[in-house]
Design a protein around this motif. Structure first.
Motif, PDB file in Angstrom:
ATOM      1  N   GLY A  20      -8.129  12.328 -18.889  1.00 35.43           N
ATOM      2  CA  GLY A  20      -8.713  10.969 -19.042  1.00 35.43           C
ATOM      3  C   GLY A  20      -8.092   9.545 -18.579  1.00 35.43           C
ATOM      4  N   GLN A  21      -7.122  10.138 -17.462  1.00 41.44           N
ATOM      5  CA  GLN A  21      -6.404   8.827 -17.201  1.00 41.44           C
ATOM      6  C   GLN A  21      -5.860   9.028 -15.651  1.00 41.44           C
ATOM      7  OE1 GLN A  21      -3.160   8.482 -19.845  1.00 41.44           O
ATOM      8  NE2 GLN A  21      -2.005  10.263 -19.279  1.00 41.44           N
ATOM      9  N   GLY A  22      -5.602   8.178 -14.881  1.00 46.03           N
ATOM     10  CA  GLY A  22      -5.107   8.478 -13.555  1.00 46.03           C
ATOM     11  C   GLY A  22      -5.995   7.719 -12.516  1.00 46.03           C
ATOM     12  N   ARG A  23      -5.521   6.576 -11.981  1.00 46.36           N
ATOM     13  CA  ARG A  23      -6.404   6.131 -10.885  1.00 46.36           C
ATOM     14  C   ARG A  23      -5.634   5.812  -9.693  1.00 46.36           C
ATOM     15  NH1 ARG A  23      -9.939   1.476 -14.076  1.00 46.36           N
ATOM     16  NH2 ARG A  23     -10.780   1.458 -11.986  1.00 46.36           N
ATOM     17  N   LEU A  24      -6.210   5.500  -8.504  1.00 44.73           N
ATOM     18  CA  LEU A  24      -5.380   5.376  -7.278  1.00 44.73           C
ATOM     19  C   LEU A  24      -5.474   3.809  -6.841  1.00 44.73           C
ATOM     20  CD1 LEU A  24      -5.941   8.545  -5.479  1.00 44.73           C
ATOM     21  CD2 LEU A  24      -3.960   7.971  -6.780  1.00 44.73           C
ATOM     22  N   LEU A  25      -4.559   3.410  -6.345  1.00 44.79           N
ATOM     23  CA  LEU A  25      -4.721   2.095  -5.705  1.00 44.79           C
ATOM     24  C   LEU A  25      -4.408   2.365  -4.056  1.00 44.79           C
ATOM     25  CD1 LEU A  25      -4.594  -0.856  -6.560  1.00 44.79           C
ATOM     26  CD2 LEU A  25      -2.321  -1.048  -6.028  1.00 44.79           C
ATOM     27  N   GLY A  26      -5.545   1.512  -3.321  1.00 41.46           N
ATOM     28  CA  GLY A  26      -5.235   1.565  -2.011  1.00 41.46           C
ATOM     29  C   GLY A  26      -4.676   0.420  -1.619  1.00 41.46           C
ATOM     30  N   LEU A  27      -3.859   0.487  -0.510  1.00 41.78           N
ATOM     31  CA  LEU A  27      -3.227  -0.709   0.142  1.00 41.78           C
ATOM     32  C   LEU A  27      -3.369  -0.716   1.744  1.00 41.78           C
ATOM     33  CD1 LEU A  27      -1.181   0.253  -2.517  1.00 41.78           C
ATOM     34  CD2 LEU A  27       0.345  -1.054  -1.497  1.00 41.78           C
ATOM     35  N   ASP A  28      -3.903  -1.977   2.026  1.00 41.89           N
ATOM     36  CA  ASP A  28      -3.989  -2.284   3.368  1.00 41.89           C
ATOM     37  C   ASP A  28      -2.837  -3.349   3.577  1.00 41.89           C
ATOM     38  OD1 ASP A  28      -4.655  -2.331   6.060  1.00 41.89           O
ATOM     39  OD2 ASP A  28      -5.739  -4.472   5.669  1.00 41.89           O
ATOM     40  N   VAL A  29      -1.590  -2.786   4.232  1.00 45.51           N
ATOM     41  CA  VAL A  29      -0.477  -3.905   4.284  1.00 45.51           C
ATOM     42  C   VAL A  29      -0.425  -4.669   5.775  1.00 45.51           C
ATOM     43  CG1 VAL A  29       1.864  -3.857   4.664  1.00 45.51           C
ATOM     44  CG2 VAL A  29       0.850  -2.273   2.961  1.00 45.51           C
ATOM     45  N   GLY A  30      -0.591  -5.778   5.763  1.00 47.40           N
ATOM     46  CA  GLY A  30      -0.606  -6.539   6.896  1.00 47.40           C
ATOM     47  C   GLY A  30       0.499  -7.583   6.959  1.00 47.40           C
ATOM     48  N   HIS A  31       0.599  -8.295   8.014  1.00 45.20           N
ATOM     49  CA  HIS A  31       1.775  -9.286   8.322  1.00 45.20           C
ATOM     50  C   HIS A  31       1.777 -10.295   6.970  1.00 45.20           C
ATOM     51  CE1 HIS A  31       2.956  -7.792  11.999  1.00 45.20           C
ATOM     52  NE2 HIS A  31       1.636  -7.865  12.404  1.00 45.20           N
ATOM     53  N   LYS A  32       0.692 -10.597   6.528  1.00 48.82           N
ATOM     54  CA  LYS A  32       0.540 -11.796   5.716  1.00 48.82           C
ATOM     55  C   LYS A  32      -0.118 -11.590   4.199  1.00 48.82           C
ATOM     56  CE  LYS A  32       0.054 -15.755   8.856  1.00 48.82           C
ATOM     57  NZ  LYS A  32      -0.556 -16.773   9.365  1.00 48.82           N
ATOM     58  N   TYR A  33      -0.578 -10.402   4.224  1.00 47.01           N
ATOM     59  CA  TYR A  33      -1.454 -10.136   3.037  1.00 47.01           C
ATOM     60  C   TYR A  33      -1.312  -8.632   2.919  1.00 47.01           C
ATOM     61  CZ  TYR A  33      -3.423 -14.832   3.420  1.00 47.01           C
ATOM     62  OH  TYR A  33      -3.696 -16.065   3.770  1.00 47.01           O
ATOM     63  N   VAL A  34      -1.683  -8.237   1.694  1.00 46.10           N
ATOM     64  CA  VAL A  34      -1.817  -6.741   1.220  1.00 46.10           C
ATOM     65  C   VAL A  34      -3.055  -6.719   0.397  1.00 46.10           C
ATOM     66  CG1 VAL A  34      -1.030  -4.531   0.011  1.00 46.10           C
ATOM     67  CG2 VAL A  34       0.626  -6.305   1.076  1.00 46.10           C
ATOM     68  N   GLY A  35      -4.087  -6.054   1.163  1.00 49.63           N
ATOM     69  CA  GLY A  35      -5.424  -5.935   0.607  1.00 49.63           C
ATOM     70  C   GLY A  35      -5.362  -4.687  -0.446  1.00 49.63           C
ATOM     71  N   LEU A  36      -5.943  -4.692  -1.761  1.00 49.96           N
ATOM     72  CA  LEU A  36      -5.930  -3.831  -2.566  1.00 49.96           C
ATOM     73  C   LEU A  36      -7.338  -3.337  -3.285  1.00 49.96           C
ATOM     74  CD1 LEU A  36      -3.293  -5.606  -5.133  1.00 49.96           C
ATOM     75  CD2 LEU A  36      -2.935  -4.006  -3.072  1.00 49.96           C
ATOM     76  N   ALA A  37      -7.318  -2.024  -3.065  1.00 51.86           N
ATOM     77  CA  ALA A  37      -8.660  -1.588  -3.775  1.00 51.86           C
ATOM     78  C   ALA A  37      -8.237  -0.465  -4.835  1.00 51.86           C
ATOM     79  CB  ALA A  37      -9.593  -0.670  -2.575  1.00 51.86           C
ATOM     80  N   VAL A  38      -9.098  -0.274  -5.713  1.00 47.93           N
ATOM     81  CA  VAL A  38      -9.012   0.660  -6.735  1.00 47.93           C
ATOM     82  C   VAL A  38      -9.994   1.769  -6.842  1.00 47.93           C
ATOM     83  CG1 VAL A  38      -9.951  -0.787  -8.555  1.00 47.93           C
ATOM     84  CG2 VAL A  38      -8.081   0.768  -9.260  1.00 47.93           C
TER      85      VAL A  38
END
Length: 168
Positions: A20-38
């Motif tokens: 019942g636990q455990g999720r993932l985080l997606g990272l889009d790494v850019g020069h100025k920002y890091v986009g996050l999705a869960v």
């Protein structure tokens, strides 16, 4: 932080998810920002989360932000977007590796596993969807980064479930 192969991270995730636990985080790494999705709790759907400002001087603050997210969202791993192609020395590829290495060096994310996932065309696809909306450039950029992270994470989840079905 420890690198693991994409399929191994997914198999481990399925084991912890039975509890019942455990999720993932997606990272889009850019020069100025890091986009996050869960991912959702069942790890089938990726949703946009936020954008972190990326500076060399704030890597420790970013690691603390990630610690909070790990705790709040029961995260077990990161799916980091990486431009897989024949030119491994492209600036985009180098910056992703340096970012992960800098995070690892902080020592704040021990025990967290991560893997790389092909991010080619994720930003471009989102860019094409946003273009007709004529958004302010800053607003558009943060949306772009978040949804590129969604594309990375959703692509990973979809591929892993396809592999799982083919194994059965």
């Amino acid at each position: 932080m420890k690198y693991v192969k994409p399929i191994n991270l997914f198999h481990d995730l399925l084991k912890t998810n039975n509890l019942g636990q455990g999720r993932l985080l997606g990272l889009d790494v850019g020069h100025k920002y890091v986009g996050l999705a869960v991912s959702d709790p069942s790890n089938k759907i990726a949703s946009p989360l936020s954008v972190l400002v990326r500076k060399q001087s704030n890597i420790c603050l970013m690691a603390k932000d990630f610690q909070c997210l790990i705790s709040e969202l029961s995260l077990t791993g990161f799916i980091v977007g990486y431009p897989f192609d024949n030119q491994r020395n492209k600036p985009e590829a180098v910056q992703v590796k340096l970012f992960v290495e800098d995070l690892r060096k902080t020592g704040k994310l021990e025990g967290l596993r991560y893997t790389y996932w092909d991010e080619r065309f994720t930003s471009k696809s989102v860019e094409l969807l946003l273009k007709p909306l004529n958004l302010h450039p800053v607003h558009s950029k943060t949306i772009l980064d978040k949804f590129a992270a969604v594309g990375i994470l959703q692509g990973y989840l979809d591929q892993m479930y396809r592999k799982l079905k083919s194994e059965e």
